[in-house]
Design an enzyme around this catalytic site. Structure first.
Site, PDB file in Angstrom:
ATOM      1  N   GLY A   3       0.829  -1.204   0.000  1.00  0.00           N
ATOM      2  CA  GLY A   3       0.000   0.000   0.000  1.00  0.00           C
ATOM      3  C   GLY A   3       0.857   1.244   0.000  1.00  0.00           C
ATOM      4  O   GLY A   3       1.969   1.249  -0.520  1.00  0.00           O
ATOM      5  N   GLY A  14       1.846   2.553   5.534  1.00  0.00           N
ATOM      6  CA  GLY A  14       2.979   1.693   5.895  1.00  0.00           C
ATOM      7  C   GLY A  14       3.572   2.093   7.236  1.00  0.00           C
ATOM      8  O   GLY A  14       3.915   1.260   8.069  1.00  0.00           O
ATOM      9  N   GLU A  26       5.554  -3.305   1.105  1.00  0.00           N
ATOM     10  CA  GLU A  26       5.685  -3.111  -0.349  1.00  0.00           C
ATOM     11  C   GLU A  26       4.972  -1.810  -0.667  1.00  0.00           C
ATOM     12  O   GLU A  26       3.731  -1.758  -0.679  1.00  0.00           O
ATOM     13  CB  GLU A  26       5.045  -4.290  -1.082  1.00  0.00           C
ATOM     14  CG  GLU A  26       5.742  -5.620  -0.835  1.00  0.00           C
ATOM     15  CD  GLU A  26       6.868  -5.897  -1.836  1.00  0.00           C
ATOM     16  OE1 GLU A  26       6.813  -5.359  -2.956  1.00  0.00           O
ATOM     17  OE2 GLU A  26       7.800  -6.636  -1.479  1.00  0.00           O
ATOM     18  N   CYS A  62       2.095   0.251  -8.560  1.00  0.00           N
ATOM     19  CA  CYS A  62       3.318   0.690  -7.882  1.00  0.00           C
ATOM     20  C   CYS A  62       4.524   0.641  -8.809  1.00  0.00           C
ATOM     21  O   CYS A  62       5.476   1.383  -8.619  1.00  0.00           O
ATOM     22  CB  CYS A  62       3.582  -0.185  -6.659  1.00  0.00           C
ATOM     23  SG  CYS A  62       3.551  -1.937  -7.042  1.00  0.00           S
TER      24      CYS A  62
END
Lengths: 491, 478
Positions: free
Chosen positions: B185, B190, B207, B245
């Site tokens: 996310g 995070g 990640e 991402c």
């Protein structure tokens, strides 16, 4: 003269920020990346130890009354080995690792490149203040990072000596030592680091990890726990006892993260075990254990009081079968053995980190596993003495700990091909040997592609024919691809 | 919720998930789940994100099929203990590293690849023998429903669970103790996840994302440039219309070749996706109004709007923004400082392509750097002078498909990695095990200390066996 009259500067958030800025500039300038720089630093560290062994031994004696042999071997010789191994293997470790590629990305080649994280913070502990400060630093240097080392203030003589030696022998534009206590550590933890390596206890580790979270900094935590020793019958009792003593009182008088914390044995075997301990303890340390020069003292009065609290709890003090003597002035507690200690006592609910060895009794040796697993936490190490193959297998399969040793204690940390680290409450991450290099490296994935064989089915406009081809391609089978190309649909 | 987590812990304690047979069965069942429900998955992804079935296959269904098959074929090798070589000093002794499951793990996944980002980490968690709670994103509701309904039909209910809900559920989950948390996310969330994990000293894999740059150098032939253009377009608008991402965030190119490249990109976009916003096909849409407004706001900055050279149209009702190219928007505008995560491609021109290194280094470490170049020296410079999760030369996106390359970030793009064996490792504890024998005994290990023992140990630590022999027969001086 002028420098001696200068007031000691306060190391606050601003100072920490400036420090990181300076190191980052050194890192960005590429100073720490070259193989030559790393090699020079490691060689300088070896020279530092060769030229200052007496001073290091003296500082450890000041801080911990550590016997010379423990200092020479468990701190200095171990560190020398780390440096030598890194010097020997570093070129190999620094090389990219080839990775296999599959049909899915054909044609391509791939590798994994190790690169330094950048500017790293190493916070070390007081019990092996020399080794636990510089051993991680060896890994950080080998991996090409700039480093700040924050040694523990609870071992002040070693901390000062480290500050002096590091600035005299190593490249101070890239490697610095910050002395101090809570305020200085907090100032450091506010900054953005590329990796933090912490050795110490769980309470502070939580603070370190929460501080790291603000900057998304990865952490490696080397903590502790209650490392149990299961002692079965039918073994060479003398050898087993000596090895337990060596791992317990022989390691900084029990103040070591991998020291056997408590013993579990059967009711039937317990008395023989206690007798063996009494006999070997006398053989090693003499009749008057409190006065032996071969035992470290308790590090300070706080820990001394803490240990006495564990020992003097009513339900525990009646269980002492050997030792129990204390010398407040010299901060000494004699090696003490307690038999059949209740599981709900204080001594069985916190990491002892001292010269007290409780023995827990079970009916059958297999019950030991329940005792260990019922604690709910995973220790840094667990030990088993037995000749029973099935018991060994069950031990290895069911006891979860950082590391396990069968028929010895503590020695696994001298073995650089084994990763040294915890799990759960005993920590995260591992080091020693190549694991140290890896701990301070980012492993960058690199994929090289060519322009030939462009897989047209990747691109829109999307059609069902392209779908079939993709299914075949991802399935990785040449036959599947041919079939799809020829227009035969999948069954 | 606490009841479900307690059940997961009980199941783990029972030891059932440790058996290799259990793990293989679950993986096979997961493969069946995906194989037998392809159409439903395509439908859910189309509903949530407007994904075309081919895109859904390529980026989600196919990826999971591939990952499961790979893990099944490698599992026996992965669970086997690794030998550690021990020196003669310890003889006879045996050293090994044994992987074991961490316990009860929590996996958070994001909305853009709701199937892949939930099931791919799950493959690793199962392979490593853990019990798992999956928390997929509520922003992809059809996919979430699919997972909630279908997973219990195929997988071991007491060991693998799915939970829905939004941020409040996430917060409650983070208050509990986990043995590992795997999060995909944003950096903002995070940080919250890692802070919560710190309370229990739970290891995490994060990640995250970042602004993934693509460097476009001059190539030696027009046909190669055409291929590069396809790969750039495919790497920007192909994955969920840029909401990925690892999608190309912005492009760096020398001013000399910029206009040729832009013409080529425009042609490619039209060929792939259609001539204008009304006829767009083979491309996802924006996930929801909130994201659309966020992206629209980038374009509302007048200086940014002025730099649009292609596209720019927005259909708020249909949640569509057409593929848009911008040429040299101001470097301090939001579109150049925030992760775009959408179908807007800023192109920054440089006098010399080598300046791209400095440009990239002025921003936080991205998840991946894409470089289209044939210059070997430039490639080496990019590798050694920049830092990113990964680097891919002459293509985009495909590194995601590799089972042998670690997939993860560095710095602000995260830490930890997965894919292939790395997935197995990320959910395992590598336990060091040493077996010793009672004989021979090394007397110098034990006190009382004396000079002989010190000398012996110093030689032992240097593995100086010859020196030890000399010492023992009285020939060695200190």
């Amino acid at each position: 003269m002028a420098s001696e009259m200068k007031e000691k500067e306060v190391f606050d958030s601003e100072s920490a920020k400036e420090l990181v800025k300076e190191l980052r500039a050194s890192f960005v300038a590429g100073k720490t990346k070259s193989y030559e720089w790393r090699r020079t630093q490691l060689k300088a560290m070896l020279k530092m130890m060769e030229e200052n062994e007496p001073q290091i031994v003296a500082a450890l004696r000041d801080d911990l009354s550590k016997p010379e042999l423990e200092s020479s071997i468990y701190e200095i010789a171990m560190l020398k080995n780390s440096c030598r191994l890194a010097l020997k293997e570093m070129k190999h470790w620094m090389m990219p690792e080839k990775a296999k590629t599959s049909l899915t990305t054909f044609p391509s080649s791939a590798e994994i490149v190790s690169e330094p994280f950048g500017v790293v913070l190493v916070i070390s502990a007081w019990n092996y203040p020399f080794l636990l400060s510089l051993d991680p630093v060896v890994g950080a240097i080998a991996a090409g990072n700039a480093i700040v080392l924050k040694p523990s203030e609870i071992a002040p003589a070693t901390a000062s000596l480290l500050a002096k030696l590091v600035s005299n022998y190593l490249d101070s534009s890239c490697i610095k030592v910050v002395e101090g206590a809570v305020p200085e550590t907090s100032a450091l933890l506010e900054q953005k680091w590329d990796k933090i390596f912490y050795t110490g206890n769980g309470r502070i580790a939580r603070i370190v990890m929460a501080a790291a979270a603000k900057h998304l900094t990865p952490v490696l935590l080397e903590l502790g726990g209650k490392s149990p020793v299961i002692v079965d019958s039918g073994i060479n009792l003398q050898v087993a006892t000596r090895r337990i003593i060596a791992g317990k009182w022989g390691c900084n008088n029990g103040q070591a993260c991998i020291s056997p914390d408590y013993v579990i044995t059967t009711k039937d075997f317990a008395l023989k075990l206690v007798d063996s301990f009494k006999c070997e303890l006398e053989r090693f340390y003499g009749k008057n254990l409190l006065e032996s020069k071969d035992l470290s003292r308790i590090v300070n009065s706080n820990h001394f009081a803490r240990l006495l609290k564990l020992l003097d709890e009513d339900k525990v003090s009646i269980k002492i079968v050997h030792g129990g003597e204390r010398d407040k002035t010299n901060l000494k507690i004699a090696p003490t053995i307690l038999l059949d200690v209740p599981q709900d006592s204080l001594i069985m609910n916190e990491e002892i980190f001292g010269p007290l060895l409780p023995i827990i009794l079970v009916d059958k040796v297999e019950d030991s596993f329940d005792v260990i697993n019922s604690s709910g936490t995973k220790p840094l190490a667990a030990y088993l003495f037995t000749n029973n193959k099935k018991l060994k297998e069950k031990f290895v399969a069911t006891v979860s700990a950082g590391g396990l040793v069968v028929n010895d204690t503590a020695v696994h940390l001298a073995e650089h091909t084994l990763p040294f680290g915890g799990v759960g409450d005993s920590g995260m991450g591992a080091y020693h040997g190549k694991f140290s290099f890896d701990a301070f490296s980012h492993k960058k994935a690199v994929l090289y592609r060519g322009f030939a064989c462009d897989a047209f089915m990747r691109y829109p406009p999307y059609t069902s024919g392209k779908l079939r081809l993709l299914q075949a391609l991802l399935g990785g089978s040449i036959l599947g691809i041919i079939r799809a190309l020829l227009g035969w649909s999948k069954a | 919720m606490e009841g479900s987590v307690a059940e997961l812990r009980e199941t783990f304690k029972s030891g059932r998930t440790r058996s290799v047979a259990w793990r293989k069965n679950q993986l096979k069942a997961l493969l069946d789940l995906v194989n037998e429900n392809e159409e439903s998955i395509f439908k859910a992804l189309h509903q949530d994100l407007g994904k075309d079935p081919v895109e859904s296959y390529r980026d989600e269904v196919g990826v999971i099929q591939k990952s499961v098959s790979y893990s099944l074929s490698c599992l026996d090798k992965w669970v086997a203990p690794k030998k550690g070589e021990l020196p003669l000093l310890f003889f006879p002794a045996k050293g090994q590293v044994l992987p074991e499951p961490l316990g009860v793990v929590l996996i958070f996944s994001s909305w853009n690849f709701p199937i892949t980002l939930t099931l791919d980490p799950l493959i690793g968690a199962i392979s490593a023998g853990n019990t798992v709670l999956l928390k997929p994103s509520e922003l992809a509701p059809a996919s979430l429903s699919f997972l909630i309904e279908t997973i219990p039909l195929y997988l071991d209910n007491k060991a693998i669970k799915v939970i829905g809900g939004g941020a409040d559920v996430g917060e409650r989950l983070l208050k509990l103790k986990w043995d590992k948390i795997f999060f995909t996310g944003s950096p903002r969330v995070g940080r919250l996840v890692m802070t919560a994990a710190a309370r229990y000293l739970t290891p995490v894999t994060l990640e995250l994302g970042g602004k993934c740059p693509a460097i476009m150098d001059a190539l030696s032939s027009p046909s190669k440039t055409k291929v590069a253009a396809k790969r750039i377009v495919g790497g920007k608008w192909g994955p969920c219309t840029g909401q990925a991402c690892i999608a190309i965030d912005y492009l760096l190119v020398e001013d000399k070749i910029a206009s040729t490249l832009i013409e080529l990109l425009k042609k490619t976009i039209k060929r792939f996706y259609g001539e204008n916003i009304k006829d767009l096909k083979s491309i996802s849409r924006i996930v929801n109004k909130h994201q659309l407004q966020r992206l629209h706001n980038f374009l509302k900055d007048p200086h940014v709007a002025a730099s649009v050279v292609y596209g720019g149209s927005v259909n708020e009702e249909k949640l569509v923004i057409e593929p848009t190219i911008l040429l040299d928007p101001p470097l301090d505008s939001e579109i150049m400082t925030e992760e775009i995560f959408g179908p807007l491609l800023p192109i920054i021109t440089l006098k010399n392509i080598e300046e791209s290194i400095e440009f990239i280094n002025s921003k936080p470490n991205p998840l991946v750097i894409y470089a289209f170049t044939e210059d070997e020296t430039f490639k080496k410079r990019i590798l050694s002078e920049t830092s990113s999760g990964a680097v891919t030369f002459n293509d985009s996106m495909v590194q995601f498909l590799s089972d042998t390359l670690p997939f993860g970030g560095v710095g602000q793009s995260g830490f930890g990695r997965y894919h292939g064996k790395y997935s197995f490792d990320t959910f395992s504890h590598e336990k060091a095990v040493m077996h010793r024998a009672f004989f021979p005994e090394l007397e110098p290990r034990y006190p009382p200390w004396n000079d002989f023992k010190l000398r012996f140990l110093k030689l032992a630590y240097r593995f100086d066996y010859f020196g030890i022999i000399l010492l023992l027969i009285g020939l060695k001086r200190s």
